[in-house]
Design a protein around this motif. Structure first.
Motif, PDB file in Angstrom:
ATOM      1  N   ALA A   1       0.014  17.572  10.413  1.00 20.86           N
ATOM      2  CA  ALA A   1       0.890  18.329   9.515  1.00 20.86           C
ATOM      3  C   ALA A   1       0.969  17.691   8.138  1.00 20.86           C
ATOM      4  O   ALA A   1       1.167  18.376   7.136  1.00 20.86           O
ATOM      5  CB  ALA A   1       2.295  18.434  10.112  1.00 20.86           C
ATOM      6  N   LEU A   2       0.846  16.346   8.080  1.00 21.72           N
ATOM      7  CA  LEU A   2       0.865  15.600   6.822  1.00 21.72           C
ATOM      8  C   LEU A   2      -0.231  14.556   6.852  1.00 21.72           C
ATOM      9  O   LEU A   2      -0.532  13.994   7.910  1.00 21.72           O
ATOM     10  CB  LEU A   2       2.216  14.905   6.621  1.00 21.72           C
ATOM     11  N   CYS A   3      -0.785  14.265   5.689  1.00 20.84           N
ATOM     12  CA  CYS A   3      -1.863  13.282   5.623  1.00 20.84           C
ATOM     13  C   CYS A   3      -1.857  12.618   4.247  1.00 20.84           C
ATOM     14  O   CYS A   3      -1.623  13.284   3.228  1.00 20.84           O
ATOM     15  CB  CYS A   3      -3.204  13.968   5.881  1.00 20.84           C
ATOM     16  N   GLY A   4      -2.118  11.309   4.212  1.00 22.42           N
ATOM     17  CA  GLY A   4      -2.207  10.598   2.947  1.00 22.42           C
ATOM     18  C   GLY A   4      -2.993   9.314   3.083  1.00 22.42           C
ATOM     19  O   GLY A   4      -2.791   8.553   4.034  1.00 22.42           O
ATOM     20  N   SER A   5      -3.895   9.056   2.149  1.00 23.21           N
ATOM     21  CA  SER A   5      -4.705   7.838   2.155  1.00 23.21           C
ATOM     22  C   SER A   5      -3.919   6.692   1.529  1.00 23.21           C
ATOM     23  O   SER A   5      -3.380   6.825   0.427  1.00 23.21           O
ATOM     24  CB  SER A   5      -6.000   8.060   1.366  1.00 23.21           C
ATOM     25  N   LEU A   6      -3.858   5.563   2.230  1.00 24.41           N
ATOM     26  CA  LEU A   6      -3.128   4.391   1.744  1.00 24.41           C
ATOM     27  C   LEU A   6      -3.985   3.604   0.753  1.00 24.41           C
ATOM     28  O   LEU A   6      -5.116   3.236   1.055  1.00 24.41           O
ATOM     29  CB  LEU A   6      -2.726   3.496   2.912  1.00 24.41           C
TER      30      LEU A   6
ATOM     31  N   TYR B   1       0.854  -1.180   0.000  1.00 24.64           N
ATOM     32  CA  TYR B   1       0.000   0.000   0.000  1.00 24.64           C
ATOM     33  C   TYR B   1       0.896   1.238   0.000  1.00 24.64           C
ATOM     34  O   TYR B   1       1.964   1.243   0.616  1.00 24.64           O
ATOM     35  CB  TYR B   1      -0.897   0.031   1.229  1.00 24.64           C
ATOM     36  N   GLN B   2       0.451   2.285  -0.677  1.00 21.23           N
ATOM     37  CA  GLN B   2       1.284   3.480  -0.800  1.00 21.23           C
ATOM     38  C   GLN B   2       0.443   4.735  -0.636  1.00 21.23           C
ATOM     39  O   GLN B   2      -0.742   4.757  -0.985  1.00 21.23           O
ATOM     40  CB  GLN B   2       1.958   3.492  -2.170  1.00 21.23           C
ATOM     41  N   ALA B   3       1.063   5.787  -0.110  1.00 23.31           N
ATOM     42  CA  ALA B   3       0.389   7.084  -0.003  1.00 23.31           C
ATOM     43  C   ALA B   3       1.398   8.197  -0.212  1.00 23.31           C
ATOM     44  O   ALA B   3       2.543   8.104   0.251  1.00 23.31           O
ATOM     45  CB  ALA B   3      -0.276   7.246   1.358  1.00 23.31           C
ATOM     46  N   ASN B   4       0.981   9.226  -0.914  1.00 21.42           N
ATOM     47  CA  ASN B   4       1.722  10.476  -0.947  1.00 21.42           C
ATOM     48  C   ASN B   4       1.201  11.334   0.198  1.00 21.42           C
ATOM     49  O   ASN B   4      -0.012  11.541   0.320  1.00 21.42           O
ATOM     50  CB  ASN B   4       1.524  11.188  -2.287  1.00 21.42           C
ATOM     51  N   LEU B   5       2.106  11.803   1.038  1.00 24.18           N
ATOM     52  CA  LEU B   5       1.719  12.602   2.194  1.00 24.18           C
ATOM     53  C   LEU B   5       1.705  14.076   1.809  1.00 24.18           C
ATOM     54  O   LEU B   5       2.731  14.632   1.409  1.00 24.18           O
ATOM     55  CB  LEU B   5       2.688  12.357   3.353  1.00 24.18           C
ATOM     56  N   ALA B   6       0.543  14.693   1.931  1.00 16.29           N
ATOM     57  CA  ALA B   6       0.375  16.089   1.546  1.00 16.29           C
ATOM     58  C   ALA B   6       0.257  16.980   2.774  1.00 16.29           C
ATOM     59  O   ALA B   6      -0.197  16.546   3.836  1.00 16.29           O
ATOM     60  CB  ALA B   6      -0.865  16.244   0.659  1.00 16.29           C
ATOM     61  N   ALA B   7       0.661  18.233   2.619  1.00 17.22           N
ATOM     62  CA  ALA B   7       0.622  19.184   3.723  1.00 17.22           C
ATOM     63  C   ALA B   7      -0.809  19.467   4.152  1.00 17.22           C
ATOM     64  O   ALA B   7      -1.734  19.513   3.334  1.00 17.22           O
ATOM     65  CB  ALA B   7       1.300  20.484   3.305  1.00 17.22           C
ATOM     66  N   ILE B   8      -0.979  19.621   5.449  1.00 14.98           N
ATOM     67  CA  ILE B   8      -2.264  20.004   6.030  1.00 14.98           C
ATOM     68  C   ILE B   8      -1.984  21.082   7.075  1.00 14.98           C
ATOM     69  O   ILE B   8      -0.877  21.149   7.627  1.00 14.98           O
ATOM     70  CB  ILE B   8      -2.975  18.763   6.636  1.00 14.98           C
ATOM     71  N   ASN B   9      -2.938  21.963   7.294  1.00 15.84           N
ATOM     72  CA  ASN B   9      -2.748  23.084   8.232  1.00 15.84           C
ATOM     73  C   ASN B   9      -1.589  23.986   7.831  1.00 15.84           C
ATOM     74  O   ASN B   9      -0.927  24.597   8.676  1.00 15.84           O
ATOM     75  CB  ASN B   9      -2.536  22.565   9.657  1.00 15.84           C
ATOM     76  N   GLY B  10      -1.318  24.078   6.527  1.00 21.21           N
ATOM     77  CA  GLY B  10      -0.283  24.982   6.037  1.00 21.21           C
ATOM     78  C   GLY B  10       1.119  24.624   6.453  1.00 21.21           C
ATOM     79  O   GLY B  10       1.992  25.499   6.544  1.00 21.21           O
ATOM     80  N   SER B  11       1.399  23.335   6.666  1.00 20.62           N
ATOM     81  CA  SER B  11       2.730  22.931   7.140  1.00 20.62           C
ATOM     82  C   SER B  11       3.806  23.045   6.078  1.00 20.62           C
ATOM     83  O   SER B  11       4.996  23.089   6.393  1.00 20.62           O
ATOM     84  CB  SER B  11       2.679  21.480   7.634  1.00 20.62           C
ATOM     85  N   ASN B  12       3.425  23.029   4.787  1.00 13.98           N
ATOM     86  CA  ASN B  12       4.374  23.066   3.669  1.00 13.98           C
ATOM     87  C   ASN B  12       5.302  21.856   3.640  1.00 13.98           C
ATOM     88  O   ASN B  12       6.349  21.888   2.987  1.00 13.98           O
ATOM     89  CB  ASN B  12       5.214  24.351   3.698  1.00 13.98           C
ATOM     90  N   ALA B  13       4.951  20.795   4.360  1.00 10.62           N
ATOM     91  CA  ALA B  13       5.759  19.575   4.369  1.00 10.62           C
ATOM     92  C   ALA B  13       5.288  18.637   3.265  1.00 10.62           C
ATOM     93  O   ALA B  13       4.263  18.869   2.608  1.00 10.62           O
ATOM     94  CB  ALA B  13       5.653  18.894   5.734  1.00 10.62           C
TER      95      ALA B  13
ATOM     96  N   VAL C   1      -5.373   5.652   6.690  1.00 10.31           N
ATOM     97  CA  VAL C   1      -4.762   6.947   6.376  1.00 10.31           C
ATOM     98  C   VAL C   1      -3.546   7.157   7.286  1.00 10.31           C
ATOM     99  O   VAL C   1      -3.640   6.936   8.494  1.00 10.31           O
ATOM    100  CB  VAL C   1      -5.760   8.107   6.598  1.00 10.31           C
ATOM    101  N   VAL C   2      -2.434   7.579   6.716  1.00  6.10           N
ATOM    102  CA  VAL C   2      -1.262   7.931   7.524  1.00  6.10           C
ATOM    103  C   VAL C   2      -1.319   9.418   7.842  1.00  6.10           C
ATOM    104  O   VAL C   2      -1.511  10.252   6.939  1.00  6.10           O
ATOM    105  CB  VAL C   2       0.045   7.591   6.799  1.00  6.10           C
ATOM    106  N   VAL C   3      -1.192   9.756   9.127  1.00  6.03           N
ATOM    107  CA  VAL C   3      -1.186  11.152   9.566  1.00  6.03           C
ATOM    108  C   VAL C   3       0.071  11.398  10.398  1.00  6.03           C
ATOM    109  O   VAL C   3       0.356  10.656  11.338  1.00  6.03           O
ATOM    110  CB  VAL C   3      -2.437  11.493  10.399  1.00  6.03           C
ATOM    111  N   VAL C   4       0.813  12.444  10.032  1.00  9.22           N
ATOM    112  CA  VAL C   4       1.980  12.895  10.799  1.00  9.22           C
ATOM    113  C   VAL C   4       1.590  14.193  11.490  1.00  9.22           C
ATOM    114  O   VAL C   4       1.076  15.119  10.848  1.00  9.22           O
ATOM    115  CB  VAL C   4       3.204  13.117   9.888  1.00  9.22           C
ATOM    116  N   HIS C   5       1.814  14.277  12.789  1.00 11.49           N
ATOM    117  CA  HIS C   5       1.354  15.416  13.585  1.00 11.49           C
ATOM    118  C   HIS C   5       2.519  16.325  13.975  1.00 11.49           C
ATOM    119  O   HIS C   5       3.667  15.894  14.042  1.00 11.49           O
ATOM    120  CB  HIS C   5       0.660  14.920  14.850  1.00 11.49           C
ATOM    121  N   GLY C   6       2.197  17.554  14.303  1.00 10.87           N
ATOM    122  CA  GLY C   6       3.203  18.486  14.804  1.00 10.87           C
ATOM    123  C   GLY C   6       3.424  19.666  13.892  1.00 10.87           C
ATOM    124  O   GLY C   6       4.001  19.516  12.805  1.00 10.87           O
ATOM    125  N   LEU C   7       2.962  20.843  14.300  1.00  7.06           N
ATOM    126  CA  LEU C   7       3.069  22.067  13.510  1.00  7.06           C
ATOM    127  C   LEU C   7       4.009  23.066  14.183  1.00  7.06           C
ATOM    128  O   LEU C   7       4.210  23.027  15.402  1.00  7.06           O
ATOM    129  CB  LEU C   7       1.689  22.713  13.358  1.00  7.06           C
TER     130      LEU C   7
END
Length: 250
Positions: free
Chosen positions: A198-203, A33-45, A164-170
């Motif tokens: 800060a990052l989110c992507g659906s697997l 399974y793969q996901a591209n992690l996109a910025a959320i909450n304006g993290s620009n990550a 969904v993979v979510v990375v936290h911390g702004l």
């Protein structure tokens, strides 16, 4: 048994699978399974993540960059998880129900669900470790590779396409003034920025032969096409020798 290898380049894991026997199934019956992690909450990550499931074992390979770098003079701890049990989506700003300019973890939950597995660097990978900063990813950029036992609910969510993979911390400085001073909705002793996404992507399951995956689909029966392609000269030589033997026998 759980094994971890933090700060290992994900390309090593991605290159380990060259063939598959059916769509989204690689060597040793592992599903990818793969996901591209996109910025959320304006993290620009940004980032990418791959989850390879073989039986009840999951190997997670991830690379992220552009996250908040420092927290109280130390590398910023980014807790990260596989979220399950909801829509399998990443929220947009309409999820910000209290209108403070930040999608908090709980506000995003209707889209991506609760924690199924914690992507910790060591120890516990259950939801109980979800806010343990000591085993979080550290700093603005890092790579992550770990194999652990996958629980049934998370496995089912992966199969259903709702993981969904979510990375936290702004970076608190990037938030509206009111949100900078707000406490975390998960751990009130921490600021809201520390636990917000800060990052989110659906697997999604990777189809066999997908571009850039290195996965191919061999014929249902017969010799390994990949090996034949790699050793074409040997195949031709063997064919010539066989013809010569038949001629001599005749």
């Amino acid at each position: 048994m759980k094994k971890s290898a933090f700060l290992v380049a994900p390309v090593l894991a991605l290159g380990a699978f060259a063939l598959s026997t059916s769509p989204a199934v690689a060597a040793d019956n592992a599903t990818m399974y793969q996901a591209n992690l996109a910025a959320i909450n304006g993290s620009n990550a940004s980032g990418t993540v791959m989850v390879t499931v073989n039986g009840d074992q999951a190997t997670v390979t991830e690379k992220v960059s552009g996250l908040a770098a420092m927290f109280n003079g130390n590398p910023y701890p980014h807790v990260q998880h596989i979220h399950i049990g909801a829509k399998g989506m990443c929220p947009d700003m309409s999820a910000d129900t209290n209108k403070d300019g930040v999608i908090s973890t709980t506000e995003g939950a209707p889209a991506y669900g609760g924690i199924g597995a914690t992507l910790s660097t060591s120890g516990d990978t259950s939801p109980a470790a979800g806010t343990d900063l000591k085993v979080a990813g550290m700093g603005a950029s890092y790579t992550y590779n770990r194999t652990f036992t996958l629980d049934a609910k998370t496995a089912d969510s992966l199969k259903a396409g709702t993981a969904v993979v979510v990375v936290h911390g702004l970076d608190p400085a990037t938030l509206p003034e009111a949100a900078q001073k707000a406490p975390s909705d998960l751990v009130p002793s921490l600021p809201l920025a520390a636990t917000s996404p800060a990052l989110c992507g659906s697997l999604k399951a990777m189809p066999a032969g997908a571009p850039g995956t290195g996965i191919t689909t061999p014929a249902p029966a017969g010799p390994d096409l990949g090996l034949i392609a790699a050793g074409g000269g040997l195949v031709l030589a063997a064919g010539g020798a066989y013809a010569l033997r038949r001629k001599m026998a005749a």
